[in-house]
Design a protein around this motif. Structure first.
Motif, mmCIF file in Angstrom:
data_model
loop_
_atom_site.group_PDB
_atom_site.id
_atom_site.type_symbol
_atom_site.label_atom_id
_atom_site.label_comp_id
_atom_site.label_asym_id
_atom_site.label_seq_id
_atom_site.Cartn_x
_atom_site.Cartn_y
_atom_site.Cartn_z
ATOM 1 N N LEU A 231 -35.301 -13.884 -36.746
ATOM 2 C CA LEU A 231 -34.519 -15.028 -37.366
ATOM 3 C C LEU A 231 -34.497 -15.326 -38.452
ATOM 4 O O LEU A 231 -33.252 -15.774 -39.232
ATOM 5 N N TYR A 238 -28.101 -16.040 -35.497
ATOM 6 C CA TYR A 238 -28.518 -17.030 -34.586
ATOM 7 C C TYR A 238 -28.093 -18.337 -34.822
ATOM 8 O O TYR A 238 -28.678 -19.436 -34.120
ATOM 9 N N TYR A 240 -28.102 -20.164 -37.576
ATOM 10 C CA TYR A 240 -28.971 -20.851 -38.503
ATOM 11 C C TYR A 240 -28.426 -20.540 -40.309
ATOM 12 O O TYR A 240 -27.670 -19.506 -40.640
ATOM 13 N N ILE A 273 -34.364 -23.148 -39.314
ATOM 14 C CA ILE A 273 -35.292 -22.573 -38.436
ATOM 15 C C ILE A 273 -36.691 -23.565 -38.405
ATOM 16 O O ILE A 273 -37.532 -23.653 -37.358
ATOM 17 N N THR A 284 -35.618 -23.225 -32.721
ATOM 18 C CA THR A 284 -36.315 -21.987 -33.012
ATOM 19 C C THR A 284 -37.196 -21.777 -31.889
ATOM 20 O O THR A 284 -37.400 -20.577 -31.404
ATOM 21 N N HIS A 287 -35.491 -20.221 -28.910
ATOM 22 C CA HIS A 287 -35.183 -18.703 -29.262
ATOM 23 C C HIS A 287 -36.563 -17.955 -28.984
ATOM 24 O O HIS A 287 -36.650 -16.860 -28.240
#
Length: 302
Positions: A231, A238, A240, A273, A284, A287
């Motif tokens: 990430l 993703y 971010y 994140i 996060t 994920h």
């Protein structure tokens, strides 16, 4: 506040996050319950225990000094509460059924980060040990903890490794102020990430050894290092755009008491994140759970 601002009910609950933790999300994804309540929540009934609670204590660790410094419950305290919970469960469904429930239950252990950040990198508490020696000290404690859980009936146990500690916003902040080639730069601390990898390698070896010695058990290693680093290294893939600071305050040092109702927070935590200078946002955590469901659960479910 502002912890819990995106949690159901928008209230702080002791979770170091804007919303749900990985355990909450995993329980929800598996259709068990929407959130995992704290064992010490006075609203938790004996029946609630049958489908899972959390004995975790924010700020605790494998080193008893970590819990002491952070005014948190030690892992010994947490085990004592689990033992207490077993007796309460027996009052509801009987000893035989409790044994069956516990054997089929998933136990998730996530600890160690506070130990290395607080007791080795930041404070000189354990500096008389080398870092490899401190890792061994922590893993010896973990081994005792897992053995105790096993004796109490646990058979499916997942243990989380360390994250890329050098990429935590607070660690980047501290190390940007120290004389080094990345002084005044907010970048991941490569040496600390290598240290995390070394710990995780030892942890995986320990889990393998315990798997061989604890008859009828299934122990798995939960990798948070690589999914989280992915990430951080590929944020746009993703969704971010903020990776080096948390959503709370400046995002550089705020966590725990330093992240409070007087601090401004970002407008959209899902673009970050990290929620504070150490802990991930709910997004996060989602994920990470997606990764766990693909790699971890198939190993634990018959």
């Amino acid at each position: 506040m502002p912890y819990g601002k995106d949690f159901p009910g928008h209230v702080p609950t002791g979770r170091f996050c804007n919303g749900k933790l990985t355990t909450d999300i995993l329980a929800s994804q598996l259709g068990i319950k929407q959130v995992i309540p704290a064992y010490l929540d006075p609203k938790v009934s004996d029946n609630d225990l049958l489908t899972g609670v959390s004995f975790a204590s924010g700020g605790s660790g494998l080193d008893e000094l970590t819990a002491k410094e952070n005014n948190a419950l030690s892992i010994e305290n947490q085990l004592n509460y689990f033992e207490q919970a077993l007796k309460r469960m027996q009052n509801v469904v009987g000893k035989k059924e409790v044994k069956n429930i516990v054997e089929k239950a998933l136990f998730m252990i996530a600890t160690g980060t506070n130990d290395v950040t607080d007791n080795f990198y930041t404070l000189p508490t354990r500096r008389y040990l080398s870092l490899p020696g401190y890792h061994d000290f922590l893993l010896n404690s973990l081994e005792d903890f897992v053995n105790d859980l096993y004796k109490m009936g646990a058979r499916r146990i997942a243990v989380t490794g360390l994250p890329p500690v050098g990429c935590l916003p607070v660690q980047m902040t501290i190390n940007s102020l120290l004389p080094s080639f990345h002084m005044l730069q907010r970048v991941c601390v490569k040496k600390q990430n290598l240290d995390s990898q070394a710990y995780n390698n030892k942890l995986q070896a320990l889990i393998s050894r315990l798997q061989d010695t604890l008859s009828g058990s299934t122990l798995v290693y939960m990798d948070v290092y690589n999914p989280l680093l992915d990430l951080i290294n590929n944020p746009s893939a993703y969704g971010y755009d903020r990776i080096h600071e948390g959503c709370c305050g400046t995002g550089s040092i705020e966590m725990g008491p330093l992240c409070n109702g007087f601090d401004p927070t970002c407008m959209n935590p899902s673009r970050y994140i990290f929620w504070d200078a150490v802990h991930p946002t709910q997004t996060t955590n989602e994920h990470l759970v997606h990764n766990f469901l693909q790699t971890l659960i198939p190993q634990l479910v018959d």
